[in-house]
Motif scaffolding. Structure first.
Motif, short mmCIF file in Angstrom:
data_model
loop_
_atom_site.label_atom_id
_atom_site.label_comp_id
_atom_site.label_asym_id
_atom_site.label_seq_id
_atom_site.Cartn_x
_atom_site.Cartn_y
_atom_site.Cartn_z
N ASN A 50 35.54 40.03 35.54
CA ASN A 50 35.34 38.66 35.05
C ASN A 50 36.57 38.12 34.32
OD1 ASN A 50 35.25 40.07 32.66
ND2 ASN A 50 33.20 39.42 32.06
N PHE A 51 37.75 38.69 34.61
CA PHE A 51 38.97 38.18 33.98
C PHE A 51 39.52 37.02 34.80
CE2 PHE A 51 43.55 38.01 33.25
CZ PHE A 51 43.57 37.95 31.86
N ASP A 52 40.07 36.02 34.13
CA ASP A 52 40.62 34.84 34.78
C ASP A 52 42.09 35.07 35.12
OD1 ASP A 52 41.36 32.36 35.69
OD2 ASP A 52 41.08 31.32 33.77
N ASN A 53 42.36 35.40 36.37
CA ASN A 53 43.75 35.66 36.78
C ASN A 53 44.60 34.40 36.86
OD1 ASN A 53 43.42 38.40 36.90
ND2 ASN A 53 43.28 38.52 39.14
N SER A 54 43.99 33.23 36.68
CA SER A 54 44.75 31.98 36.69
C SER A 54 45.14 31.54 35.28
CB SER A 54 43.95 30.88 37.38
OG SER A 54 42.76 30.58 36.66
N GLU A 55 44.93 32.39 34.31
CA GLU A 55 45.26 32.06 32.94
C GLU A 55 46.74 31.68 32.82
OE1 GLU A 55 43.69 34.29 29.16
OE2 GLU A 55 45.58 35.22 29.76
N TYR A 112 37.31 42.23 28.74
CA TYR A 112 36.66 41.78 29.97
C TYR A 112 35.84 42.94 30.51
CZ TYR A 112 40.88 44.08 31.79
OH TYR A 112 41.91 44.98 32.04
N ASN A 140 33.82 44.06 41.06
CA ASN A 140 34.30 42.76 40.63
C ASN A 140 34.64 42.82 39.15
OD1 ASN A 140 31.82 41.70 38.98
ND2 ASN A 140 30.96 42.44 40.92
N ARG A 192 42.88 41.02 25.40
CA ARG A 192 41.79 40.47 26.19
C ARG A 192 40.72 41.54 26.43
NH1 ARG A 192 43.76 36.58 24.74
NH2 ARG A 192 44.34 34.68 25.86
#
Length: 462
Positions: free
Chosen positions: A230-235, A249, A228, A247
């Motif tokens: 912890n990067f936000d792919n919805s940025e 992460y 897994n 970034r």
């Protein structure tokens, strides 16, 4: 001394047994995570020729570090592309390989579609290095060839570049461009199964309608186990007027007791424009990260980059006699020197003991005061004395490195040492303190680089 069952060795799993071919009453006992020999002593006058537990990591933070970069420079590491990729993610040779050539792109008949398309120029030139400043931790990363991962056992970095052009579908005119440089790095931990990643995008140039473009990053991972990030792919997308995007992460793998898993991380960028359909650059696939929770690694789980063969530089470990013996041994033709034939670790106790029994354990005691017998290649390698070949030592009289009397089956080579034989073993009496410290450093080197059975590595001597 090792904190009983709460220490790095865990619970005992065998009774004590006499050490094979021992010259005294020494015994060995197997534990969950290794073997302890007794008596264990920090006395250099001890007649025990190996003391793997002599070095305490708390007083020697760098004892087991990989010296690959310091010895040979950043070693190139192949990027391993796993068979499984998340849906819609491609791995390609460069950022623009999924774009049509602007020279080959033909006008579109559908006038209601987006009027522009993203394409690439066959004449794209590299942006001058001075036009971007690396944000990676190691200065050598910027000087690597594009798309080439390099580093060591626990740090890897790479960069790539590209120029994206906007072409009018009807007229064929180039309406603008966006030139970029992408950087990636990651750093693993020998005693944890998560690792730190940094991805950056430099907008090095924009022209005309290219100045209206946006970009957005996405991160993925794939593993033989589970992983897994912890990067936000919805940025939200960022305008190209934001010329530096960076970034940090992390990626993590789940590893059960006794298991080994391999994992790859990926990052990609999607470029969008009000007058063009989005275009996603191929993923930057990291070299494979191997995580394990095997016995023999100080009761820990951790991760390394197995494609980077580690180097142990004994010259920097304050064990000059030990490093000198390694140098003589390699000069005589034995393997292990960087850029030569590597050594191969073995965790097979029968092989290890046979290596000892055919080398230093065959040399009658007692040892000279304060001296112990050192062997190379290490007993913990497949190339050790049990693999066959002639034994050797060096010099004849003080101050020669190994003046002590040896049995007739040990060939004495003159100084300076020249090639003798690529097979066999080297033996030398040396100060007990250095011999014991050298054994502890090798043990920590195996641990911090998670050198598995069958893994190859190198050693640098004087």
């Amino acid at each position: 001394m090792t904190n009983f069952e709460a220490g790095p060795y865990g619970f005992p799993v065998s009774d004590q047994r006499p050490r094979s071919n021992a010259r005294d009453d020494s015994v060995d006992q197997d534990f969950e995570h290794g073997t302890i020999g007794a008596p264990i002593s920090q006395d250099p006058n001890s007649d025990i020729d190996w003391q793997e537990d002599y070095v305490d990591q708390s007083t020697c933070d760098s004892c087991g570090d990989d010296d690959r970069v310091a010895v040979t420079g950043p070693g190139y590491t192949p990027s391993s592309h796993p068979a499984f990729m998340p849906e819609g993610v491609a791995v390609a040779a460069d950022m623009m390989s999924d774009l049509p050539s602007c020279e080959d792109a033909t006008p579109a008949a559908d006038t209601d579609a987006a009027p522009y398309l993203w394409c690439r120029s066959e004449q794209t030139q590299r942006a001058p290095r001075a036009s971007w400043t690396s944000v990676l931790d190691e200065a050598y990363c910027k000087d690597l060839p594009a798309l080439q991962w390099a580093g060591d056992r626990d740090y890897q970095c790479t960069w790539q570049e590209g120029t994206f052009l906007l072409k009018d579908k009807q007229s064929g005119a180039i309406m603008g461009s966006v030139s970029v440089v992408q950087e990636n790095q990651f750093k693993t931990r020998w005693n944890a199964t998560n690792w730190d990643v940094r991805t950056a995008l430099h907008i090095t140039d924009t022209t005309d309608r290219g100045k209206e473009a946006f970009y957005a990053m996405a991160v993925y991972c794939t593993s033989t186990g589970t992983c897994n990030h912890n990067f936000d792919n919805s940025e939200a997308p960022h305008p190209v007027t934001q010329t530096l995007y960076r970034r940090d992460y992390s990626i993590a793998a789940t590893v059960g007791a006794g298991a080994v898993v391999t994992t790859n991380g990926f990052s990609e960028f999607t470029f969008s424009h009000p007058s063009a359909n989005p275009s996603t650059s191929p993923a930057t696939a990291s070299p494979t990260v191997r995580c394990d929770q095997l016995a023999g690694f100080r009761n820990s789980a951790g991760c390394v980059v197995p494609g980077a063969e580690p180097i142990l530089d004994m010259r920097t470990r304050n064990v000059t006699p030990h490093a000198g013996h390694i140098g003589y041994a390699q000069s005589s033709g034995l393997p292990g020197a960087p850029n030569g034939t590597p050594l191969t670790r073995t965790t097979n106790n029968t092989i290890v003991q046979n290596n000892r029994n055919t080398t230093c354990n065959r040399v009658p005691g007692p040892r000279p005061a304060g001296r112990q017998c050192d062997e190379y290649p290490f007993a913990s390698t497949l190339e050790g004395g049990g693999a066959g070949g002639p034994a050797r030592t060096y010099g004849q009289n003080p101050p020669d490195p190994c003046p002590e009397t040896m049995p007739d089956w040990v060939v004495r080579r003159p100084i300076p040492v020249q090639f003798f034989n690529s097979k066999g073993v080297s033996m030398c009496m040396m100060p007990g303190h250095d011999n014991m410290r050298g054994g502890g450093i090798v043990s920590w080197f195996y641990t911090k680089n998670r050198v598995h059975d069958g893994d190859t590595f190198y050693v640098k001597g004087l």
